[in-house]
Design a protein around this motif. Sequence first.
Motif, PDB file in Angstrom:
ATOM      1  N   GLY A  32     -10.414  54.288  17.783  1.00 38.67           N
ATOM      2  CA  GLY A  32     -10.660  52.982  17.105  1.00 38.67           C
ATOM      3  C   GLY A  32      -9.720  51.751  17.634  1.00 38.67           C
ATOM      4  O   GLY A  32     -10.430  50.909  17.897  1.00 38.67           O
ATOM      5  N   ALA A  33      -8.662  52.217  18.065  1.00 38.35           N
ATOM      6  CA  ALA A  33      -7.912  51.187  18.777  1.00 38.35           C
ATOM      7  C   ALA A  33      -8.643  50.748  20.089  1.00 38.35           C
ATOM      8  O   ALA A  33      -8.566  49.674  20.450  1.00 38.35           O
ATOM      9  N   LEU A  34      -9.037  51.750  20.912  1.00 37.08           N
ATOM     10  CA  LEU A  34      -9.762  51.485  22.243  1.00 37.08           C
ATOM     11  C   LEU A  34     -10.866  50.568  21.918  1.00 37.08           C
ATOM     12  O   LEU A  34     -11.356  49.547  22.947  1.00 37.08           O
ATOM     13  N   GLY A  35     -11.481  50.771  20.931  1.00 41.78           N
ATOM     14  CA  GLY A  35     -12.637  49.920  20.515  1.00 41.78           C
ATOM     15  C   GLY A  35     -12.094  48.416  20.294  1.00 41.78           C
ATOM     16  O   GLY A  35     -12.876  47.504  20.753  1.00 41.78           O
ATOM     17  N   LYS A  36     -11.046  48.307  19.571  1.00 40.57           N
ATOM     18  CA  LYS A  36     -10.623  46.977  19.371  1.00 40.57           C
ATOM     19  C   LYS A  36     -10.184  46.407  20.478  1.00 40.57           C
ATOM     20  O   LYS A  36     -10.012  45.146  20.717  1.00 40.57           O
ATOM     21  N   ILE A  37      -9.437  46.992  21.563  1.00 41.47           N
ATOM     22  CA  ILE A  37      -9.046  46.614  22.718  1.00 41.47           C
ATOM     23  C   ILE A  37     -10.122  46.118  23.546  1.00 41.47           C
ATOM     24  O   ILE A  37     -10.054  44.988  24.219  1.00 41.47           O
ATOM     25  N   GLY A  38     -11.144  46.936  23.528  1.00 40.51           N
ATOM     26  CA  GLY A  38     -12.481  46.532  24.368  1.00 40.51           C
ATOM     27  C   GLY A  38     -12.551  46.572  25.867  1.00 40.51           C
ATOM     28  O   GLY A  38     -13.165  45.879  26.422  1.00 40.51           O
ATOM     29  N   ASP A  39     -11.434  47.402  26.494  1.00 42.64           N
ATOM     30  CA  ASP A  39     -11.353  47.544  27.880  1.00 42.64           C
ATOM     31  C   ASP A  39     -12.431  48.519  28.217  1.00 42.64           C
ATOM     32  O   ASP A  39     -12.501  49.483  27.708  1.00 42.64           O
ATOM     33  N   ALA A  40     -13.368  48.106  29.080  1.00 40.66           N
ATOM     34  CA  ALA A  40     -14.334  49.119  29.641  1.00 40.66           C
ATOM     35  C   ALA A  40     -13.658  50.301  30.445  1.00 40.66           C
ATOM     36  O   ALA A  40     -14.444  51.072  30.467  1.00 40.66           O
ATOM     37  N   SER A  41     -12.509  50.121  30.966  1.00 41.58           N
ATOM     38  CA  SER A  41     -11.933  51.275  31.525  1.00 41.58           C
ATOM     39  C   SER A  41     -11.746  52.604  30.497  1.00 41.58           C
ATOM     40  O   SER A  41     -11.855  53.362  31.128  1.00 41.58           O
ATOM     41  N   ALA A  42     -11.885  52.229  29.279  1.00 38.90           N
ATOM     42  CA  ALA A  42     -11.975  53.438  28.403  1.00 38.90           C
ATOM     43  C   ALA A  42     -13.260  53.795  28.188  1.00 38.90           C
ATOM     44  O   ALA A  42     -13.308  55.049  27.446  1.00 38.90           O
ATOM     45  N   VAL A  43     -14.111  53.381  28.467  1.00 40.87           N
ATOM     46  CA  VAL A  43     -15.757  53.921  28.393  1.00 40.87           C
ATOM     47  C   VAL A  43     -15.924  55.344  28.767  1.00 40.87           C
ATOM     48  O   VAL A  43     -16.431  56.241  28.112  1.00 40.87           O
ATOM     49  N   PRO A  44     -15.489  55.996  29.983  1.00 41.12           N
ATOM     50  CA  PRO A  44     -15.557  57.391  30.347  1.00 41.12           C
ATOM     51  C   PRO A  44     -15.022  58.364  29.364  1.00 41.12           C
ATOM     52  O   PRO A  44     -15.547  59.252  28.950  1.00 41.12           O
ATOM     53  N   VAL A  45     -13.774  58.012  28.856  1.00 41.91           N
ATOM     54  CA  VAL A  45     -12.849  58.749  28.064  1.00 41.91           C
ATOM     55  C   VAL A  45     -13.530  58.796  26.730  1.00 41.91           C
ATOM     56  O   VAL A  45     -13.588  59.832  26.192  1.00 41.91           O
ATOM     57  N   LEU A  46     -13.971  57.713  26.202  1.00 39.95           N
ATOM     58  CA  LEU A  46     -14.731  57.530  24.941  1.00 39.95           C
ATOM     59  C   LEU A  46     -16.114  58.552  24.821  1.00 39.95           C
ATOM     60  O   LEU A  46     -16.410  59.160  23.909  1.00 39.95           O
ATOM     61  N   ILE A  47     -16.589  58.459  25.960  1.00 39.61           N
ATOM     62  CA  ILE A  47     -17.768  59.296  26.008  1.00 39.61           C
ATOM     63  C   ILE A  47     -17.658  60.604  25.919  1.00 39.61           C
ATOM     64  O   ILE A  47     -18.498  61.531  25.223  1.00 39.61           O
ATOM     65  N   GLU A  48     -16.399  61.268  26.482  1.00 38.02           N
ATOM     66  CA  GLU A  48     -16.002  62.529  26.247  1.00 38.02           C
ATOM     67  C   GLU A  48     -16.015  63.126  24.816  1.00 38.02           C
ATOM     68  O   GLU A  48     -16.133  64.155  24.647  1.00 38.02           O
ATOM     69  N   TYR A  49     -15.730  61.892  23.816  1.00 38.37           N
ATOM     70  CA  TYR A  49     -15.413  62.418  22.552  1.00 38.37           C
ATOM     71  C   TYR A  49     -16.486  62.112  21.681  1.00 38.37           C
ATOM     72  O   TYR A  49     -16.613  62.236  20.459  1.00 38.37           O
ATOM     73  N   LEU A  50     -17.922  61.914  22.362  1.00 42.69           N
ATOM     74  CA  LEU A  50     -19.006  61.805  21.626  1.00 42.69           C
ATOM     75  C   LEU A  50     -19.284  63.159  20.874  1.00 42.69           C
ATOM     76  O   LEU A  50     -20.211  63.050  19.939  1.00 42.69           O
ATOM     77  N   ARG A  51     -18.751  64.150  21.293  1.00 47.69           N
ATOM     78  CA  ARG A  51     -19.214  65.511  20.727  1.00 47.69           C
ATOM     79  C   ARG A  51     -18.131  66.023  19.662  1.00 47.69           C
ATOM     80  O   ARG A  51     -18.191  67.174  19.177  1.00 47.69           O
ATOM     81  N   ASP A  52     -17.012  65.357  19.593  1.00 45.51           N
ATOM     82  CA  ASP A  52     -15.840  65.550  18.875  1.00 45.51           C
ATOM     83  C   ASP A  52     -16.287  65.176  17.123  1.00 45.51           C
ATOM     84  O   ASP A  52     -16.238  64.131  16.748  1.00 45.51           O
ATOM     85  N   THR A  53     -16.755  66.237  16.403  1.00 44.94           N
ATOM     86  CA  THR A  53     -17.300  66.044  15.044  1.00 44.94           C
ATOM     87  C   THR A  53     -16.120  66.135  14.036  1.00 44.94           C
ATOM     88  O   THR A  53     -16.229  66.518  12.788  1.00 44.94           O
ATOM     89  N   ALA A  54     -14.887  66.272  14.784  1.00 46.33           N
ATOM     90  CA  ALA A  54     -13.739  66.518  13.563  1.00 46.33           C
ATOM     91  C   ALA A  54     -13.758  65.142  12.603  1.00 46.33           C
ATOM     92  O   ALA A  54     -13.933  64.239  12.896  1.00 46.33           O
ATOM     93  N   LEU A  55     -13.454  65.430  11.418  1.00 40.64           N
ATOM     94  CA  LEU A  55     -13.374  64.610  10.302  1.00 40.64           C
ATOM     95  C   LEU A  55     -11.821  64.677   9.738  1.00 40.64           C
ATOM     96  O   LEU A  55     -11.791  65.728   9.270  1.00 40.64           O
ATOM     97  N   PRO A  56     -11.270  63.539   9.739  1.00 40.90           N
ATOM     98  CA  PRO A  56      -9.803  63.937   9.203  1.00 40.90           C
ATOM     99  C   PRO A  56      -9.957  64.169   7.523  1.00 40.90           C
ATOM    100  O   PRO A  56     -10.870  63.662   6.951  1.00 40.90           O
ATOM    101  N   GLN A  57      -8.876  64.483   7.044  1.00 38.18           N
ATOM    102  CA  GLN A  57      -8.984  65.207   5.464  1.00 38.18           C
ATOM    103  C   GLN A  57      -9.140  63.705   4.897  1.00 38.18           C
ATOM    104  O   GLN A  57      -9.660  63.903   3.561  1.00 38.18           O
ATOM    105  N   TRP A  58      -8.623  62.761   5.187  1.00 36.50           N
ATOM    106  CA  TRP A  58      -8.471  61.597   4.378  1.00 36.50           C
ATOM    107  C   TRP A  58      -9.687  60.483   4.539  1.00 36.50           C
ATOM    108  O   TRP A  58      -9.795  59.716   3.611  1.00 36.50           O
TER     109      TRP A  58
END
Length: 81
Positions: free
Chosen positions: A21-47
């Motif tokens: 979420g913070a990387l989205g708020k920052i909006g820096d394109a250098s984070a795109v490749p790393v964020l793409i890696e987490y498109l398969r992370d289906t974990a859901l926090p308990q809260w």
Amino acid sequence: VPKMISILRETDLDLRWFAAGALGKIGDASAVPVLIEYLRDTALPQWEERQRVCDVAVAALETIGTIEAKNAVLQWRREFS
């Protein structure tokens, strides 16, 4: 951005969720490749009732909005919607 990327790569679910979420708020394109890696992370926090790590990563990619980010979101929607 490098610190948030480092936190995103942590094993702690809550940290991954907040870092994406913070990387989205920052909006820096250098984070795109790393964020793409987490498109398969289906974990859901308990809260959290509905936003998984991948959902937060999608929102971040949509906010960043580069061609690479948009294409990754489109592919994710085709595969997982």
